[in-house]
Design an enzyme around this catalytic site. Structure first.
Site, short mmCIF file in Angstrom:
data_model
loop_
_atom_site.label_atom_id
_atom_site.label_comp_id
_atom_site.label_asym_id
_atom_site.label_seq_id
_atom_site.Cartn_x
_atom_site.Cartn_y
_atom_site.Cartn_z
N CYS A 228 -6.88 -7.46 -2.92
CA CYS A 228 -7.19 -7.15 -1.59
C CYS A 228 -8.53 -6.98 -1.01
CB CYS A 228 -5.89 -6.38 -0.89
SG CYS A 228 -4.35 -6.54 -0.99
N CYS B 187 0.92 -1.12 -0.01
CA CYS B 187 0.13 -0.03 -0.07
C CYS B 187 0.79 1.29 0.11
CB CYS B 187 -1.13 0.08 0.98
SG CYS B 187 -2.48 -1.23 0.97
N CYS C 290 -5.57 1.44 4.11
CA CYS C 290 -4.35 1.28 3.31
C CYS C 290 -3.38 2.06 4.04
CB CYS C 290 -4.55 1.73 1.85
SG CYS C 290 -5.36 3.38 1.74
N CYS D 74 -7.99 -2.37 -4.50
CA CYS D 74 -7.23 -3.45 -5.37
C CYS D 74 -7.73 -4.80 -5.29
CB CYS D 74 -5.67 -3.49 -4.88
SG CYS D 74 -5.00 -1.68 -5.23
#
Length: 241
Positions: A211, A126, A232, A208
């Site tokens: 995740c 991240c 994140c 994303c």
């Protein structure tokens, strides 16, 4: 409301601390008008193109049609997210939408840190793919807009309209703090806004691809399954949650 320029260095508190809007849309528009009148071109909207993001884009377009919008393009977003961005660009052609990429490509990241870093150290991933690019984006900006809502999670329940952002040494403006998830969707449907179709497949929060999971829990519980992680790092003061 006075037009004092609230900066990180001179921050003394939320100028809207005592403001209780009669309705959610009025409140968001009031804060956005103040923000763009106060900061002009030195404010950036960092948009994830989730449900809140679509709402904010529509509201911002009414206040500053040519506003700067930054999407942190990690390279591992869902195809549905990229398709939505194309629709938004067509609907709001005046908006200045920038696809901000990390310094490292996915191949370069894999060579330096090993493949699928998000499985081993999602905080590091991240940082490389989201936090550092936003740090670079905000280096010349006094303030930025975010779609945080108090209802989303325990870590966001004390968010104010205007916040001193220790992570990016900036001012973070959050016009949607009083919006509920139901009202977000009421606004989207009432205004016939395009949105990420993954929301219809059980994804309350979309980040994303590796995740993000569908989830029936709270707004952030589908993120980083298997890790003690719901952020994140963009909205925390350190790399860790």
């Amino acid at each position: 409301m006075t037009q004092e320029v609230v900066t990180y260095e001179q921050f003394t508190g939320d100028p809207f601390a005592s403001y209780r809007p009669d309705n959610e849309v009025e409140g968001a528009l009031t804060v956005l008008k103040w923000a763009y009148e106060t900061y002009g071109d030195s404010i950036v909207y960092a948009c994830s193109f989730g449900a809140e993001g679509i709402v904010l884009i529509d509201l911002i377009s009414k206040v500053k049609p040519d506003a700067k919008v930054v999407f942190l393009d990690t390279g591992i977003h869902f195809q549905e997210t990229y398709a939505l961005i194309d629709k938004v660009k067509a609907r709001y052609p005046q908006l200045n939408i920038e696809m901000r990429k990390p310094d490292l490509t996915l191949d370069e990241q894999a060579e330096e840190y090993g493949s699928a870093l998000w499985k081993k150290n999602p905080n590091q991933c991240c940082y490389i793919r989201k936090i550092k690019p936003l740090e670079d984006t905000l280096s010349g900006a006094t303030a930025w807009v975010s779609g945080l809502r108090r209802e989303q999670s325990a870590s966001r329940k004390n968010t104010n309209f205007v916040n001193k952002d220790e992570r990016f040494k900036s001012v973070k403006v959050c016009p949607l703090i009083y919006w509920t998830w139901d009202f977000v969707w009421q606004y989207i449907r009432l205004n016939d806004l395009d949105y990420n179709v993954l929301h219809d497949q059980g994804y309350p929060s979309i980040g994303c691809m590796p995740c993000t999971s569908p989830d029936e829990g709270d707004g952030r519980s589908g993120r980083w399954k298997g890790f003690n992680k719901t952020e994140c790092g963009l909205h925390t003061t350190g790399n860790q949650d």
